[in-house]
Design an enzyme around this catalytic site. Structure first.
Site, PDB file in Angstrom:
ATOM      1  NE  ARG A   1     -27.200   0.766  -1.435  1.00  0.00           N
ATOM      2  CZ  ARG A   1     -27.250  -0.492  -1.889  1.00  0.00           C
ATOM      3  NH1 ARG A   1     -28.426  -1.121  -1.974  1.00  0.00           N
ATOM      4  NH2 ARG A   1     -26.162  -1.124  -2.261  1.00  0.00           N
TER       5      ARG A   1
ATOM      6  NE  ARG B   1     -20.158   4.380  -7.574  1.00  0.00           N
ATOM      7  CZ  ARG B   1     -20.216   4.944  -6.377  1.00  0.00           C
ATOM      8  NH1 ARG B   1     -19.095   5.365  -5.828  1.00  0.00           N
ATOM      9  NH2 ARG B   1     -21.349   5.088  -5.729  1.00  0.00           N
TER      10      ARG B   1
ATOM     11  CB  CYS C   1     -21.785  -3.054   2.939  1.00  0.00           C
ATOM     12  SG  CYS C   1     -21.333  -1.319   3.128  1.00  0.00           S
TER      13      CYS C   1
ATOM     14  CG  HIS D   1     -31.575   1.327 -18.301  1.00  0.00           C
ATOM     15  ND1 HIS D   1     -32.142   2.487 -18.779  1.00  0.00           N
ATOM     16  CD2 HIS D   1     -30.740   1.717 -17.309  1.00  0.00           C
ATOM     17  CE1 HIS D   1     -31.682   3.517 -18.104  1.00  0.00           C
ATOM     18  NE2 HIS D   1     -30.826   3.076 -17.221  1.00  0.00           N
TER      19      HIS D   1
ATOM     20  CD  GLU E   1     -18.988   5.853   2.573  1.00  0.00           C
ATOM     21  OE1 GLU E   1     -19.440   5.325   1.544  1.00  0.00           O
ATOM     22  OE2 GLU E   1     -19.712   6.366   3.447  1.00  0.00           O
TER      23      GLU E   1
ATOM     24  CG  ASN F   1     -19.628   0.426  -4.660  1.00  0.00           C
ATOM     25  OD1 ASN F   1     -19.020  -0.620  -4.530  1.00  0.00           O
ATOM     26  ND2 ASN F   1     -20.881   0.465  -5.035  1.00  0.00           N
ATOM     27  CG  ASP F   2     -18.536   6.541  -2.172  1.00  0.00           C
ATOM     28  OD1 ASP F   2     -18.556   6.766  -3.398  1.00  0.00           O
ATOM     29  OD2 ASP F   2     -19.432   6.919  -1.404  1.00  0.00           O
TER      30      ASP F   2
ATOM     31  NE  ARG G   1     -25.913   4.429   3.075  1.00  0.00           N
ATOM     32  CZ  ARG G   1     -25.579   4.142   1.809  1.00  0.00           C
ATOM     33  NH1 ARG G   1     -24.348   3.723   1.539  1.00  0.00           N
ATOM     34  NH2 ARG G   1     -26.450   4.264   0.833  1.00  0.00           N
TER      35      ARG G   1
END
Length: 592
Positions: free
Chosen positions: A305, A474, A511, A198, A440, A463-464, A341
């Site tokens: 998103r 992940r 993306c 963080h 993805e 990512n996916d 999306r």
């Protein structure tokens, strides 16, 4: 002993936020609370429970204010940290434990709170996993806030520096990091933490040079010591000599020059030296982030998103509420594109009444387009809101988590229903709105040539795609080493998708995280990708790379990389190629 007489010491950590800071040390001392047990009279127990309930309510308000500040200052990703804090505070088991022990043991609530949460913190801190340690830091932050309210101190944030410093701490809580004064804190170094901690996330959002995971810098340094912090390399020079100070002041000036050069690229197109144009877009969650995309030189939004509308509230957003958000964002960007999306709930994103937490394997379960197609009332409302926004802006629709032709055909049928409903009500919308999909899942990449015939564009969600290709969660630290963005299989799937799009004459973009990874830029361009969407702060750096290379150079690099057998070989080669050309790039993402 004067600072000049102290011996120079070199320390290293994880570079978490780029930049070079030179200044004086300010040690931020964080002490564990010392709460004394106080025996209650039986008649005091109800009052003590009321005091606990009141403190919880005040703490909740305090965390919600921090969450709003985080959204304003640093965006949705940082805001989610405080969503986690609210979950900790409102945990039913925690409340039951405190109330039960106060009633049975008849001790003061602050002592019980400190004991209950302290045990959880200790257990998680002993874990070898960074995710557990991060969770411990969240619990510690909530505990300290709750204790302050129990003690009547209110929403007081621990004292921060009042003069210009380099801040050193064992770690920083999200609350502490969020309230740092950027005018006074020129750099941060912590004993603990990693690239995804963080502290690191907040520091990058606040644009403060930061190094985490140094080990024992708080034991080695003293208040007032001279220090150099290189957030580009992870190197720290404690008590630097005059020669070292001179060297790093020169590096600092070069870095400032580099940043200025990037700023000067804002209004330039992302075009290779031999004329191939690449669109650079931003990934956003909030309308105001669209302004950041434009200010960093982006030419649109490649990923909005939309699920944030669900994740930031308990009730389901209405069509009008969604329309207002989409319309405002499209207006900010016009005439540039806004790709929205449809909501990607499920996996690790839950909303009461729509997606539950009960699934054993949610990433392979009820999520994204599967949720939309089973809740067509919600899906149609969202599509109508997007269509209405398309009448005044360059809006495009993107379906996530598509595995094959069936989902696209079904989703397009629902979209046609939404168009018909608006037409009957004579509500303006673009009847020819562009519709694309996220590629993805490996199955979508493998049959991309078939999907291209019923899509207007592809956007590769790396990512996916990496997660499902390498069978690696992940978020699971035990298998994190298997999550390899440059795995040859992943690269082949990207290549297949790009060729399918090119063959059908539809644009293909990226993306996911690879889109904003400097090491991946020449490779993706060489694979034929024409659109890259990323965190807005990365746009200038990626633009510099594109404008400094030819398309033929990128293809040559790609051909060699595609012959390699391991992700580590590919990454090492790409990083070496970029270092030859761009010695002044400030930070290198591992991307492995």
């Amino acid at each position: 002993m004067s600072p000049e007489e102290k011996r120079e010491c070199i320390l290293r950590g994880v570079p978490a936020s780029p930049g070079i800071a030179i200044g004086r040390v300010h040690l931020m001392v964080q002490r564990e609370p010392q709460i004394m047990a106080r025996k209650l009279a039986p008649s005091e127990v109800p009052l003590e429970l009321g005091r606990f309930d009141q403190a919880v309510a005040e703490t909740r308000n305090s965390i919600e204010r921090s969450r709003e500040r985080a959204l304003d200052v640093a965006g949705f990703l940082v805001g989610k940290i405080f969503d986690a804090h609210l979950m900790i505070l409102d945990d039913v088991t925690f409340h039951d434990q405190v109330r039960s022990r106060v009633t049975k043991e008849q001790f003061n609530a602050d002592y019980i709170v400190c004991d209950v949460l302290g045990r959880m913190i200790e257990m998680m801190t002993r874990s070898a996993g960074e995710l557990f340690r991060e969770r411990a830091a969240d619990i510690r932050d909530v505990r300290d806030r709750l204790l302050r309210h129990l003690h009547g101190e209110g929403d007081v944030i621990p004292a921060h520096p009042t003069h210009e410093v380099i801040l050193l701490a064992v770690d920083l809580s999200p609350t502490e990091a969020l309230h740092l004064d950027r005018e006074l804190v020129h750099g941060i170094a912590t004993d603990q933490g990693g690239l995804t901690s963080h502290t690191a996330i907040l520091a990058r959002s606040l644009d403060i040079p930061t190094i985490v995971g140094v080990g024992d810098i708080t034991n080695r340094a003293k208040d007032g010591d001279s220090i150099v912090l290189n957030g580009n390399s992870g190197k720290i020079v404690l008590n630097p000599t005059s020669a070292s100070l001179e060297e790093y002041r020169a590096k600092q000036e070069r870095f400032r020059g580099f940043k200025l050069a990037l700023e000067n690229l804002k209004d330039q197109r992302a075009t290779t030296l031999d004329g191939r144009e690449i669109e650079l877009w931003g990934n956003i969650e909030l309308p105001r982030e669209a302004e950041s995309v434009l200010s960093h030189g982006g030419s649109g939004v490649g990923l909005f998103r939309s699920e944030f509308l669900y994740l930031t509230r308990e009730t389901t957003p209405t069509e009008d509420e969604q329309f207002e958000i989409y319309d405002r964002t499209a207006e900010i960007l016009a005439p540039f594109p806004l790709i929205i999306r449809t909501f990607d709930l499920g996996g690790d994103k839950f909303h009461a009444g729509i997606v539950s937490r009960d699934e054993k394997n949610p990433f392979l379960g009820y999520r994204a387009i599967r949720v939309s197609l089973s809740r067509r009332d919600l899906f149609r409302a969202q599509l109508r809101a997007m269509l209405r926004a398309s009448s005044r802006g360059n809006v495009k629709i993107m379906f996530p988590f598509v595995t094959g032709v069936e989902e696209i055909v079904e989703a397009r049928a629902v979209l046609d229903e939404a168009k018909s409903e608006l037409a009957r009500r004579r509500i303006p919308h673009d009847p020819n709105i562009k519709v694309g999909i996220m590629v993805e899942i490996p199955s979508a990449a493998v049959i991309a040539d078939r999907l291209a015939g019923i899509c207007d564009f592809f956007s590769i969600g790396t990512n996916d795609l990496v997660q499902y290709t390498t069978a690696t969660d992940r978020g699971n630290e035990q298998v994190a080493a298997y999550y390899r963005s440059f795995h040859p299989a992943v690269l082949r799937l990207i290549e297949m998708t790009s060729k399918a799009g090119d063959g059908a004459g539809i644009p293909v973009g990226v993306c996911g995280e690879m889109g904003g990874n400097p090491a991946a830029t020449p490779l993706l361009i060489g694979l034929g990708i024409r659109e890259l969407s990323m965190t807005s702060s990365m746009i200038p750096e990626i633009k510099k790379i594109i404008r400094s290379m030819t398309f033929e150079e990128c293809r040559k690099i790609t051909r060699k990389a595609m012959k390699m057998n391991t992700s580590s070989d590919v990454l090492a080669y790409l990083r070496e190629e970029l270092k030859k050309r761009f010695a002044d790039l400030p930070i290198w993402f591992s991307g492995a």
